[in-house]
Design an enzyme around this catalytic site. Structure first.
Site, PDB file in Angstrom:
ATOM      1  N   LYS A   1       0.665  -1.386   0.308  1.00  0.00           N
ATOM      2  CA  LYS A   1       0.216  -0.354   0.086  1.00  0.00           C
ATOM      3  C   LYS A   1       0.852   1.051   0.092  1.00  0.00           C
ATOM      4  CE  LYS A   1       1.239   0.961   4.660  1.00  0.00           C
ATOM      5  NZ  LYS A   1       1.500   2.253   4.814  1.00  0.00           N
TER       6      LYS A   1
ATOM      7  N   ASP B   1      -2.856  -1.496   9.544  1.00  0.00           N
ATOM      8  CA  ASP B   1      -3.083  -1.973   7.886  1.00  0.00           C
ATOM      9  C   ASP B   1      -3.607  -3.039   7.536  1.00  0.00           C
ATOM     10  OD1 ASP B   1      -1.550   0.415   7.871  1.00  0.00           O
ATOM     11  OD2 ASP B   1       0.523  -0.287   7.679  1.00  0.00           O
TER      12      ASP B   1
ATOM     13  N   ALA C   1      10.433  -3.506   6.179  1.00  0.00           N
ATOM     14  CA  ALA C   1      10.658  -1.877   6.596  1.00  0.00           C
ATOM     15  C   ALA C   1      10.502  -0.762   5.706  1.00  0.00           C
ATOM     16  CB  ALA C   1      11.319  -2.139   7.536  1.00  0.00           C
TER      17      ALA C   1
HETATM   18  P1  ATP Z   1       4.651  -0.724   9.565  1.00  0.00           P
HETATM   19  O1  ATP Z   1       4.406   0.333   8.532  1.00  0.00           O
HETATM   20  O2  ATP Z   1       3.152  -1.495   9.528  1.00  0.00           O
HETATM   21  O3  ATP Z   1       5.583  -0.414  10.482  1.00  0.00           O
HETATM   22  P2  ATP Z   1       6.835  -2.075   7.089  1.00  0.00           P
HETATM   23  O4  ATP Z   1       5.587  -1.529   6.299  1.00  0.00           O
HETATM   24  O5  ATP Z   1       7.145  -0.468   7.440  1.00  0.00           O
HETATM   25  O6  ATP Z   1       5.334  -1.854   8.229  1.00  0.00           O
HETATM   26  P3  ATP Z   1       7.539  -4.342   7.582  1.00  0.00           P
HETATM   27  O7  ATP Z   1       7.934  -5.062   6.185  1.00  0.00           O
HETATM   28  O8  ATP Z   1       6.132  -4.595   7.711  1.00  0.00           O
HETATM   29  O9  ATP Z   1       8.147  -2.593   7.155  1.00  0.00           O
HETATM   30  O10 ATP Z   1       8.298  -4.736   7.964  1.00  0.00           O
HETATM   31  C1  ATP Z   1       8.045  -3.849   9.598  1.00  0.00           C
HETATM   32  C2  ATP Z   1       8.657  -5.045  10.476  1.00  0.00           C
HETATM   33  O11 ATP Z   1       8.109  -6.036  10.564  1.00  0.00           O
HETATM   34  C3  ATP Z   1      10.313  -5.926   9.980  1.00  0.00           C
HETATM   35  O12 ATP Z   1      11.391  -5.077  10.075  1.00  0.00           O
HETATM   36  C4  ATP Z   1      10.003  -6.980  10.349  1.00  0.00           C
HETATM   37  O13 ATP Z   1      11.142  -7.087  11.613  1.00  0.00           O
HETATM   38  C5  ATP Z   1       9.352  -7.544  11.327  1.00  0.00           C
HETATM   39  N1  ATP Z   1       7.790  -8.600  10.549  1.00  0.00           N
HETATM   40  C6  ATP Z   1       7.404  -9.323  10.819  1.00  0.00           C
HETATM   41  N2  ATP Z   1       6.917 -10.345  10.093  1.00  0.00           N
HETATM   42  C7  ATP Z   1       7.115  -9.901   8.874  1.00  0.00           C
HETATM   43  C8  ATP Z   1       6.659  -9.975   7.791  1.00  0.00           C
HETATM   44  N3  ATP Z   1       6.026 -10.876   7.585  1.00  0.00           N
HETATM   45  N4  ATP Z   1       6.805  -9.206   6.452  1.00  0.00           N
HETATM   46  C9  ATP Z   1       8.480  -8.677   6.715  1.00  0.00           C
HETATM   47  N5  ATP Z   1       7.910  -7.780   7.719  1.00  0.00           N
HETATM   48  C10 ATP Z   1       7.876  -8.720   9.177  1.00  0.00           C
END
Ligand code: ATP
Length: 312
Positions: free
Chosen positions: A18, A145, A105
């Site tokens: 997203k 989300d 992340a």
């Molecule tokens: P958000 O904005 O929801 O905090 P994001 O989009 O910035 O998330 P994600 O890719 O969702 O980032 O990852 C955030 C953290 O969640 C990562 O550093 C990772 O350690 C942890 N995590 C747990 N499960 C997952 C997964 N299935 N995929 C990615 N990261 C995961």
């Protein structure tokens, strides 16, 4: 004689990333979350989650940046599978395979996409009878989300982002994403900087902007570019200045507009059509401003079952 369909022993679901076209952050709520008003758009970068019946619980993660994703019980897809197993009263263990394309992340909700995918995969595998509303409620316990990534399209997120209202949006938007590595830029650190900057101020209850709604109704990328907005952007740039440089350079290279996606560090750039997106991506990499860019269109559907996984 017609044969009965076989009960599947494995199901693969693809879920999109997203981008927040608008992210307004309101006052802190008693539960510790900020009130949010956001416009989500699902974009065509996908993770795939396969769930298969197994002798014991397990998980493996493939794809880009797989080494940055926990392959254990803390993985959001694993938590989603455990949650739905408990809700359905199923005791069969599952093996989960995640194939990641969504930057990790990066502010594009990759973990939430995997949770949405795992929920739908388990529900399909076990022939669950949850209604869409019940699935949304389970999804919201996994992350703000996650309900949106079940729905996809373009939608308002209110509450802490988990209350979804679809938006009438015309047209297809062409995005270029720059998933710069933003060391030190986590969702809590960006909200922490926002809280320090806003300390002592009375934040209003956030609401969607009428200008964003009319840009989406008109399907007008120029109008949309003019109203892209993220209350966390200033804080993300202060913590990680290269984001600001990428945004600046992208405008020189012909982007219609851009913003930090969610809490960053990914920069989302809106291009003037498919050729414009290719030109922008080439300019960003050829100039050395970015070494990794991804093109995707939006809106796209939310989590959906796929007959053949990418990694089959
Ligand atoms: P958000 O904005 O929801 O905090 P994001 O989009 O910035 O998330 P994600 O890719 O969702 O980032 O990852 C955030 C953290 O969640 C990562 O550093 C990772 O350690 C942890 N995590 C747990 N499960 C997952 C997964 N299935 N995929 C990615 N990261 C995961």
């Amino acid at each position: 004689m017609t044969s009965l369909p076989e009960t599947p022993t494995a199901v693969t679901v693809r879920a999109p990333a997203k981008v927040n076209l608008e992210l307004f952050v309101g006052p802190l709520r008693p539960d510790g979350f900020h009130a949010l008003s956001t416009i989500y758009q699902a974009v065509g970068l996908y993770d795939e989650v396969t769930v298969a019946e197994a002798d014991e619980w397990g998980i493996v993660v493939h794809g880009r940046d797989a080494d940055r994703v926990p392959a254990d019980e803390s993985n959001l897809a694993m938590r989603a599978a455990r949650l739905i197993a408990a809700a359905l009263g199923v005791e069969t263990p599952l093996h989960l395979t995640i194939d990641k394309e969504i930057p990790v992340a990066g502010g594009m909700a990759g973990g939430s996409a995997d949770a949405a995918a795992a929920l739908l995969a388990c529900e399909t595998l076990w022939g669950g009878r949850h209604t869409r509303e019940q699935l949304d409620t389970l999804a919201a316990t996994l992350g703000s989300d996650v309900p949106f990534l079940l729905h996809g399209g373009t939608a308002i997120g209110s509450g802490r982002g988990e209350v979804i209202t679809p938006v009438l949006a015309k047209g297809t938007y062409h995005w270029v994403f720059v998933p710069s590595s933003g060391e030190g830029l986590s969702t809590p650190s960006v909200y922490g900087a926002f809280d320090r900057r806003q300390a002592g101020l009375d934040l209003p209850e956030p609401v969607p902007s009428p200008a964003m709604m009319s840009a989406l109704r008109a399907g007008d990328p120029d109008a949309l570019a003019a109203v892209l907005a993220n209350d966390l952007q200033e804080d993300a740039i202060a913590l990680h200045p290269p984001i600001g440089e990428i945004l600046h350079a992208a405008m020189d290279f012909g982007a219609l507009g851009g913003l930090v996606s969610g809490s960053g560090p990914t920069v989302a750039l809106l291009a003037d059509g498919p050729e414009g997106a290719i030109d922008l991506a080439v300019a960003l990499t050829a100039s050395g401003v970015a070494d990794d860019v991804r093109r995707a269109t939006g809106p796209v559907h939310g989590a959906h079952v796929v007959p053949t996984p990418r990694r089959s």
